[in-house]
Design a protein around this motif. Structure first.
Motif, short mmCIF file in Angstrom:
data_model
loop_
_atom_site.label_atom_id
_atom_site.label_comp_id
_atom_site.label_asym_id
_atom_site.label_seq_id
_atom_site.Cartn_x
_atom_site.Cartn_y
_atom_site.Cartn_z
N ASP A 235 0.57 -1.10 0.11
CA ASP A 235 -0.03 -0.69 0.42
C ASP A 235 0.88 1.38 0.07
O ASP A 235 0.54 2.67 -0.67
N LYS A 236 1.91 1.26 0.92
CA LYS A 236 2.80 1.85 0.66
C LYS A 236 3.66 2.45 -0.73
O LYS A 236 5.13 2.97 -0.69
N GLY A 237 3.52 1.66 -1.83
CA GLY A 237 4.49 1.47 -2.33
C GLY A 237 6.01 1.22 -2.32
O GLY A 237 7.02 1.05 -3.23
N GLU A 238 5.63 0.33 -1.06
CA GLU A 238 7.11 -0.11 -0.68
C GLU A 238 7.80 -1.67 -1.32
O GLU A 238 6.73 -2.53 -1.66
N ALA A 239 9.20 -2.13 -1.76
CA ALA A 239 9.26 -3.14 -1.88
C ALA A 239 10.00 -4.11 -0.81
O ALA A 239 10.54 -5.37 -0.78
N GLU A 240 10.72 -3.47 0.09
CA GLU A 240 10.74 -4.05 1.33
C GLU A 240 9.45 -3.72 2.52
O GLU A 240 8.92 -2.77 3.49
N ILE A 241 9.51 -5.16 3.00
CA ILE A 241 8.79 -5.09 4.42
C ILE A 241 9.57 -4.72 5.80
O ILE A 241 10.76 -5.44 6.12
N THR A 242 9.74 -3.67 6.46
CA THR A 242 10.64 -2.84 7.13
C THR A 242 9.78 -3.38 8.52
O THR A 242 8.71 -4.16 8.40
N LEU A 243 10.97 -3.40 9.54
CA LEU A 243 10.82 -3.93 11.22
C LEU A 243 9.20 -2.26 11.53
O LEU A 243 8.52 -3.35 12.17
N GLY A 244 9.51 -1.12 11.08
CA GLY A 244 8.33 -0.48 11.44
C GLY A 244 7.07 -0.84 11.19
O GLY A 244 5.89 -0.48 11.94
N THR A 245 6.94 -1.35 9.46
CA THR A 245 5.85 -1.86 8.77
C THR A 245 5.60 -2.75 9.80
O THR A 245 3.92 -2.87 10.28
N VAL A 246 6.44 -4.33 9.98
CA VAL A 246 5.91 -4.81 10.78
C VAL A 246 5.19 -4.47 12.42
O VAL A 246 4.15 -4.69 12.45
N GLU A 247 5.80 -4.16 12.92
CA GLU A 247 5.32 -3.23 14.13
C GLU A 247 3.73 -2.40 14.13
O GLU A 247 2.47 -2.63 14.62
N GLU A 248 3.94 -1.45 13.02
CA GLU A 248 2.29 -1.11 12.56
C GLU A 248 1.29 -2.34 12.69
O GLU A 248 0.19 -1.76 13.38
N THR A 249 1.41 -3.10 11.62
CA THR A 249 0.30 -3.93 11.62
C THR A 249 0.24 -4.73 12.36
O THR A 249 -0.87 -5.30 12.69
N VAL A 250 0.95 -5.40 13.69
CA VAL A 250 0.97 -6.20 14.73
C VAL A 250 0.75 -5.63 15.18
O VAL A 250 0.37 -6.21 16.90
N ASP A 251 1.15 -4.08 15.48
CA ASP A 251 -0.08 -3.35 16.50
C ASP A 251 1.19 -3.88 18.04
O ASP A 251 0.72 -4.10 19.16
N ARG A 252 2.11 -4.44 17.68
CA ARG A 252 3.14 -4.69 18.78
C ARG A 252 4.73 -4.16 18.04
O ARG A 252 5.42 -4.01 17.34
N ALA A 253 5.19 -3.53 20.02
CA ALA A 253 6.59 -2.67 19.67
C ALA A 253 7.85 -4.49 19.55
O ALA A 253 7.61 -5.26 20.33
N ALA A 254 8.62 -3.70 18.97
CA ALA A 254 9.75 -4.62 18.82
C ALA A 254 10.74 -4.59 20.29
O ALA A 254 10.92 -3.76 20.98
N VAL A 255 10.97 -5.52 21.16
CA VAL A 255 11.59 -6.26 22.39
C VAL A 255 13.45 -6.46 21.51
O VAL A 255 13.41 -7.51 21.31
N ALA A 256 13.75 -5.54 22.34
CA ALA A 256 15.16 -5.69 22.26
C ALA A 256 16.11 -6.70 23.36
O ALA A 256 15.55 -6.80 24.17
N TYR A 257 15.97 -8.58 22.36
CA TYR A 257 15.32 -9.37 23.62
C TYR A 257 16.02 -10.73 22.41
O TYR A 257 15.52 -10.71 21.73
N ASP A 258 17.09 -11.52 22.56
CA ASP A 258 17.33 -12.63 21.61
C ASP A 258 17.46 -14.08 22.61
O ASP A 258 18.20 -13.44 24.17
N ARG A 259 16.90 -14.41 23.01
CA ARG A 259 16.66 -15.73 23.52
C ARG A 259 17.85 -16.50 23.50
O ARG A 259 17.84 -17.74 24.60
N ASP A 260 18.64 -15.87 22.88
CA ASP A 260 19.80 -17.26 22.83
C ASP A 260 20.50 -16.59 22.95
O ASP A 260 21.97 -16.65 22.80
N GLY A 261 20.75 -14.76 23.56
CA GLY A 261 21.78 -14.26 23.74
C GLY A 261 21.89 -13.30 24.65
O GLY A 261 21.04 -13.67 25.57
N ASP A 262 23.47 -12.18 25.20
CA ASP A 262 22.99 -11.94 26.18
C ASP A 262 21.78 -11.19 27.09
O ASP A 262 21.67 -11.07 28.10
N GLN A 263 21.06 -10.74 26.28
CA GLN A 263 19.46 -10.47 26.44
C GLN A 263 18.48 -11.22 27.16
O GLN A 263 18.32 -10.82 27.93
N HIS A 264 18.38 -12.32 26.84
CA HIS A 264 18.42 -13.53 27.68
C HIS A 264 18.95 -13.76 29.33
O HIS A 264 17.05 -13.85 29.73
#
Length: 454
Positions: A235-264
């Motif tokens: 709808d935006k005429g974009e060829a890439e699904i950006t993180l911002g677009t994913v956040e908007e459509t699924v209505d959730r903010a990205a969490v800086a968290y890696d289940r296999d890394g330091d953030q875990h």
């Protein structure tokens, strides 16, 4: 139940215009080779392969299959694939809404279809664990006489939730949770294949990672979220699904968290330290971050059980039962409802009085044992339940505490090298204040010398 004309019409419309169907439907596996995950079930010669007639020996002998595994990992999909691969009529029932009447109608329809059309029937029964014993009994004649190929799905242990006669006539297949790699491959196929998005869009790593977190191991959820994000990007005429677009459509903010890394480990550590520090709001924040990032709820529950003994102990004896009950509940219900149970336990533990005496007591005792400070068990405490024990002096002179007033016998229990050694030093916090009074009176009766340390 006659062949479903409405389903046939819907399938015809889908074949004419595939894009009218949801992405999750379009990407539904058509063969076992397209099934995501479950590699242990898909090896050449496996019972599932034989069920659809692949490999040596022909179809597997079982006329009933039970698929056991958590929600959203493809139990229904496998049933569809088996039906399609064997060219059988497919009928689906849910044990939540169906009863014996509906089951008998399907069986009658299956017998008519076999006699009139030469078409065998696959009956997929979802959530069979919700059927009573009598309802499960109604399936036995159809299974025994092979009027239907029964494929039953359950999220509960079938050895407890499925009747023995049905279980003994069934091929039990245990499904494993989908991994991030499984879902990553599925998203790549959906982006690439013509029946999916046909290569019209790309998905960078950060957006893909967020989709995987949102999916929580559920293939349908992953594809639904991808489809929504893809629609917004187009709808935006974009060829890439950006993180911002994913956040908007699924209505959730990205969490800086890696289940296999330091953030875990960092966030898990912060959760426990916030509980230890009695900051209930900070504890809830870190709990929310773990939930939102798709952390395994069983991991969170395990950490809470450890915290209950490590940091609370006898200051609130109810803390550990609460944490254990939460872990049991989480294992039974899963997300999203498990978030309520984890919140309940986190709040209770954060606001409980704190004591680490259980931690320090066993730590000190272990340190002495590891340092070689032990010694033989006193003779009167040794086992006397064998011939010849008395000659060795074992169990001789032992005073049975229940035979003396107060049920405390003033005799030596620890080895000589540790007699009078004190490991447990109670606090005066919460319920442990009572234990502090009790332990001093008991030690006086036992005649332990010295105030502490030994």
């Amino acid at each position: 139940m006659e062949p479903d004309l409405f389903t046939a019409a819907a399938e015809a419309r889908q074949e004419k215009d595939p894009s009218s169907s949801p992405l999750a439907v379009r990407m539904r596996p058509r063969t076992l080779d397209e099934v995501v995950g479950q590699r242990h079930l898909l090896k050449p010669g496996s019972p599932l392969r034989r069920l659809v007639g692949e490999g040596p020996g022909g179809p597997a002998g079982a006329s009933s299959v039970i698929l056991w595994g958590p929600p959203g990992i493809g139990k229904t999909t496998l049933a569809y694939v088996v039906s399609a691969a064997t060219d059988k009529r497919f009928v689906e029932l849910s044990a939540i809404t169906a009863g014996v009447k509906e089951v008998r109608a399907v069986i009658d329809g299956a017998r008519r279809a076999a006699g009139g059309f030469g078409k065998e029937t696959v009956l997929f029964l979802d959530e069979i664990h919700r059927f009573s014993k009598a309802q499960q009994d109604s399936l036995l004649p159809a299974v025994e006489n092979r009027w239907v190929t029964l494929i039953a799905a359950t999220t509960e242990n079938p050895y407890f939730s499925v009747i023995s006669p049905l279980l003994s006539r069934s091929l039990l297949l245990t499904l494993e949770p989908l991994t991030d790699d499984d879902l990553r491959g599925l998203l790549a196929r959906a982006l690439r294949e013509e029946r999916g998005l046909g290569g019209a869009l790309t998905l960078p790593e950060d957006a893909e990672a967020h989709l995987l977190r949102v999916a929580g191991g559920d293939a349908r959820r992953a594809l639904t979220a991808l489809e929504a994000a893809a629609g917004a990007a187009l709808d935006k005429g974009e060829a890439e699904i950006t993180l911002g677009t994913v956040e908007e459509t699924v209505d959730r903010a990205a969490v800086a968290y890696d289940r296999d890394g330091d953030q875990h480990y960092d966030v898990a550590s912060a959760l426990i330290k916030s509980i230890r520090g009695s900051d209930v709001d900070a504890a809830l924040h870190y709990l929310a971050r773990m939930i939102e990032a798709g952390e395994d709820p069983r991991f969170i529950a395990r950490r809470l059980m450890i915290s209950a003994s490590e940091d609370i102990g006898l200051a609130d004896p109810a803390a550990l039962p609460i944490a254990v009950a939460a872990a049991q509940a989480v294992a039974m219900i899963g997300f999203p409802e498990a978030a309520l149970t984890l919140s309940h336990a986190t709040i209770a533990l954060a606001l409980a009085p704190k004591s680490n005496t259980a931690t320090t007591a066993i730590g000190a005792a272990l340190a002495d044992v590891r340092a070689g400070l032990a010694g033989p068990v006193p003779a009167h405490l040794r086992d006397g339940h064998y011939q010849g024990a008395a000659k060795l002096g074992h169990a001789q002179g032992y005073v049975y505490p229940h035979d003396v007033p107060g049920a405390i016998a003033a005799q030596q229990y620890a080895p000589d090298a540790l007699h009078g050694k004190r490991y447990y030093e109670p606090t005066r916090y919460g319920a442990e204040a009572r234990y502090a009074d009790v332990v001093e009176r008991v030690r006086e009766r036992l005649g332990h010398p010295g105030p502490s340390g030994g």
